[in-house]
Design a protein around this motif. Structure first.
Motif, mmCIF file in Angstrom:
data_model
loop_
_atom_site.group_PDB
_atom_site.id
_atom_site.type_symbol
_atom_site.label_atom_id
_atom_site.label_comp_id
_atom_site.label_asym_id
_atom_site.label_seq_id
_atom_site.Cartn_x
_atom_site.Cartn_y
_atom_site.Cartn_z
ATOM 1 N N MET A 1 2.590 76.141 -6.538
ATOM 2 C CA MET A 1 2.533 77.580 -6.727
ATOM 3 C C MET A 1 1.063 77.982 -6.825
ATOM 4 O O MET A 1 0.278 77.344 -7.512
ATOM 5 C CB MET A 1 3.278 77.952 -8.014
ATOM 6 C CG MET A 1 3.432 79.430 -8.216
ATOM 7 S SD MET A 1 4.327 79.932 -9.724
ATOM 8 C CE MET A 1 5.917 79.190 -9.505
ATOM 9 N N ALA A 2 0.716 79.034 -6.144
ATOM 10 C CA ALA A 2 -0.664 79.503 -6.165
ATOM 11 C C ALA A 2 -1.049 79.921 -7.578
ATOM 12 O O ALA A 2 -0.210 80.379 -8.354
ATOM 13 C CB ALA A 2 -0.833 80.679 -5.210
ATOM 14 N N LEU A 3 -2.329 79.745 -7.893
ATOM 15 C CA LEU A 3 -2.812 80.051 -9.235
ATOM 16 C C LEU A 3 -2.513 81.494 -9.634
ATOM 17 O O LEU A 3 -2.079 81.753 -10.749
ATOM 18 C CB LEU A 3 -4.310 79.760 -9.341
ATOM 19 C CG LEU A 3 -4.933 79.924 -10.716
ATOM 20 C CD1 LEU A 3 -4.204 79.043 -11.728
ATOM 21 C CD2 LEU A 3 -6.395 79.587 -10.696
ATOM 22 N N SER A 4 -2.701 82.440 -8.721
ATOM 23 C CA SER A 4 -2.452 83.836 -9.084
ATOM 24 C C SER A 4 -0.979 84.068 -9.387
ATOM 25 O O SER A 4 -0.644 84.848 -10.283
ATOM 26 C CB SER A 4 -2.929 84.778 -7.982
ATOM 27 O OG SER A 4 -2.187 84.566 -6.806
ATOM 28 N N LYS A 5 -0.074 83.399 -8.669
ATOM 29 C CA LYS A 5 1.352 83.535 -8.960
ATOM 30 C C LYS A 5 1.686 82.929 -10.314
ATOM 31 O O LYS A 5 2.498 83.468 -11.057
ATOM 32 C CB LYS A 5 2.196 82.884 -7.864
ATOM 33 C CG LYS A 5 2.223 83.662 -6.582
ATOM 34 C CD LYS A 5 3.165 83.047 -5.585
ATOM 35 C CE LYS A 5 3.187 83.867 -4.317
ATOM 36 N NZ LYS A 5 4.117 83.312 -3.335
ATOM 37 N N LEU A 6 1.052 81.803 -10.643
ATOM 38 C CA LEU A 6 1.270 81.167 -11.939
ATOM 39 C C LEU A 6 0.742 82.062 -13.058
ATOM 40 O O LEU A 6 1.412 82.259 -14.071
ATOM 41 C CB LEU A 6 0.591 79.796 -11.981
ATOM 42 C CG LEU A 6 0.897 78.902 -13.163
ATOM 43 C CD1 LEU A 6 2.401 78.644 -13.262
ATOM 44 C CD2 LEU A 6 0.145 77.592 -13.037
ATOM 45 N N ASP A 7 -0.446 82.635 -12.874
ATOM 46 C CA ASP A 7 -0.990 83.572 -13.861
ATOM 47 C C ASP A 7 -0.059 84.766 -14.055
ATOM 48 O O ASP A 7 0.147 85.224 -15.178
ATOM 49 C CB ASP A 7 -2.376 84.077 -13.433
ATOM 50 C CG ASP A 7 -3.472 83.053 -13.672
ATOM 51 O OD1 ASP A 7 -3.243 82.092 -14.434
ATOM 52 O OD2 ASP A 7 -4.558 83.220 -13.081
ATOM 53 N N ASN A 8 0.495 85.260 -12.964
ATOM 54 C CA ASN A 8 1.423 86.392 -13.055
ATOM 55 C C ASN A 8 2.687 86.004 -13.814
ATOM 56 O O ASN A 8 3.212 86.809 -14.587
ATOM 57 C CB ASN A 8 1.777 86.925 -11.667
ATOM 58 C CG ASN A 8 0.629 87.694 -11.042
ATOM 59 O OD1 ASN A 8 -0.247 88.194 -11.729
ATOM 60 N ND2 ASN A 8 0.641 87.773 -9.713
ATOM 61 N N TYR B 1 2.887 83.679 -16.189
ATOM 62 C CA TYR B 1 2.485 83.584 -17.590
ATOM 63 C C TYR B 1 2.406 84.970 -18.215
ATOM 64 O O TYR B 1 2.910 85.204 -19.308
ATOM 65 C CB TYR B 1 1.141 82.875 -17.727
ATOM 66 C CG TYR B 1 1.175 81.389 -17.475
ATOM 67 C CD1 TYR B 1 2.319 80.743 -17.032
ATOM 68 C CD2 TYR B 1 0.043 80.616 -17.660
ATOM 69 C CE1 TYR B 1 2.333 79.382 -16.793
ATOM 70 C CE2 TYR B 1 0.051 79.244 -17.428
ATOM 71 C CZ TYR B 1 1.198 78.640 -16.991
ATOM 72 O OH TYR B 1 1.222 77.292 -16.762
ATOM 73 N N ARG B 2 1.769 85.896 -17.504
ATOM 74 C CA ARG B 2 1.647 87.270 -18.013
ATOM 75 C C ARG B 2 3.025 87.897 -18.214
ATOM 76 O O ARG B 2 3.263 88.577 -19.209
ATOM 77 C CB ARG B 2 0.815 88.117 -17.064
ATOM 78 C CG ARG B 2 -0.659 87.865 -17.175
ATOM 79 C CD ARG B 2 -1.446 88.890 -16.347
ATOM 80 N NE ARG B 2 -2.787 88.419 -16.166
ATOM 81 C CZ ARG B 2 -3.283 87.935 -15.027
ATOM 82 N NH1 ARG B 2 -2.553 87.892 -13.944
ATOM 83 N NH2 ARG B 2 -4.529 87.506 -14.976
ATOM 84 N N ALA B 3 3.932 87.669 -17.255
ATOM 85 C CA ALA B 3 5.278 88.246 -17.349
ATOM 86 C C ALA B 3 6.024 87.712 -18.569
ATOM 87 O O ALA B 3 6.694 88.473 -19.279
ATOM 88 C CB ALA B 3 6.062 87.965 -16.071
ATOM 89 N N VAL B 4 5.903 86.417 -18.840
ATOM 90 C CA VAL B 4 6.578 85.818 -19.997
ATOM 91 C C VAL B 4 5.985 86.387 -21.287
ATOM 92 O O VAL B 4 6.724 86.748 -22.215
ATOM 93 C CB VAL B 4 6.490 84.275 -19.967
ATOM 94 C CG1 VAL B 4 7.001 83.671 -21.267
ATOM 95 C CG2 VAL B 4 7.263 83.725 -18.777
ATOM 96 N N ILE B 5 4.681 86.496 -21.354
ATOM 97 C CA ILE B 5 4.015 87.036 -22.547
ATOM 98 C C ILE B 5 4.423 88.496 -22.757
ATOM 99 O O ILE B 5 4.771 88.900 -23.871
ATOM 100 C CB ILE B 5 2.481 86.881 -22.435
ATOM 101 C CG1 ILE B 5 2.105 85.392 -22.522
ATOM 102 C CG2 ILE B 5 1.766 87.685 -23.516
ATOM 103 C CD1 ILE B 5 0.681 85.074 -22.120
ATOM 104 N N LEU B 6 4.417 89.292 -21.705
ATOM 105 C CA LEU B 6 4.808 90.697 -21.826
ATOM 106 C C LEU B 6 6.275 90.840 -22.211
ATOM 107 O O LEU B 6 6.629 91.726 -22.998
ATOM 108 C CB LEU B 6 4.523 91.447 -20.525
ATOM 109 C CG LEU B 6 3.044 91.712 -20.241
ATOM 110 C CD1 LEU B 6 2.860 92.316 -18.846
ATOM 111 C CD2 LEU B 6 2.436 92.614 -21.300
#
Length: 160
Positions: free
Chosen positions: A1-8, A10-15
């Motif tokens: 998975m691309a880093l930006s997709k992984l960051d997204n 993570y952000r979605a889970v946190i939000l």
């Protein structure tokens, strides 16, 4: 998975945890701990119900930033049903993780492992650890109370 997709992700889970926190509220019984983070104004009230050595129920209330609220929600999910020792171990793993220390046991944290990126923002470490510190204090206070009750019982038995 691309880093930006992984960051997204993570952000979605946190939000998600911040906007729909798990175990939000207060319990009518149990050990109640109030803590705050004076640097940013986050406030938490953690209520933990113990059955013997196990966390049988847990809830939190208060107000805080996205990281603080998400961390509290993630923490409650990670520790409910665990023994005090297991919960303290998870708190230690979490503290190490958010201060940048690698630990293969991070997977045991469940969704809380998504907060590893907090280590890049030292000012946010206190936000992320507030609930975990409240948990450690609740366990310590319950252990002290249990030891005190056991000492009194011993004393009563000795006087019979």
């Amino acid at each position: 998975m691309a880093l930006s997709k992984l960051d997204n992700l993570y952000r979605a889970v946190i939000l998600d945890h911040s906007s729909s926190p798990r175990h939000a509220g207060e319990l009518t019984a149990g050990c109640m701990i109030d803590l705050n983070n004076p640097t940013c104004g986050d406030v938490i009230r953690l209520t933990v119900d113990f059955e013997g050595n196990r966390i049988s129920d847990i809830a939190f209330s208060g107000h805080g930033c996205t990281i603080s609220t998400a961390s509290a929600s993630m923490m409650t999910e990670a520790v409910i049903g665990k023994t005090k020792a297991e919960a303290l171990e998870l708190a230690q793993i979490f503290s190490e993780m958010v201060t940048g220390q690698e630990n293969p046991a991070q997977e045991q944290l469940g969704d809380a492992q998504f907060l590893a990126g907090v280590s890049k923002f030292p000012a946010r470490v206190k936000c992320s650890t507030l609930a975990w510190n409240a948990l450690k204090k609740a366990i310590t206070e319950d252990n002290d109370k249990t030891a005190h009750v056991a000492d009194e019982a011993s004393h009563d038995e000795a006087q019979k």
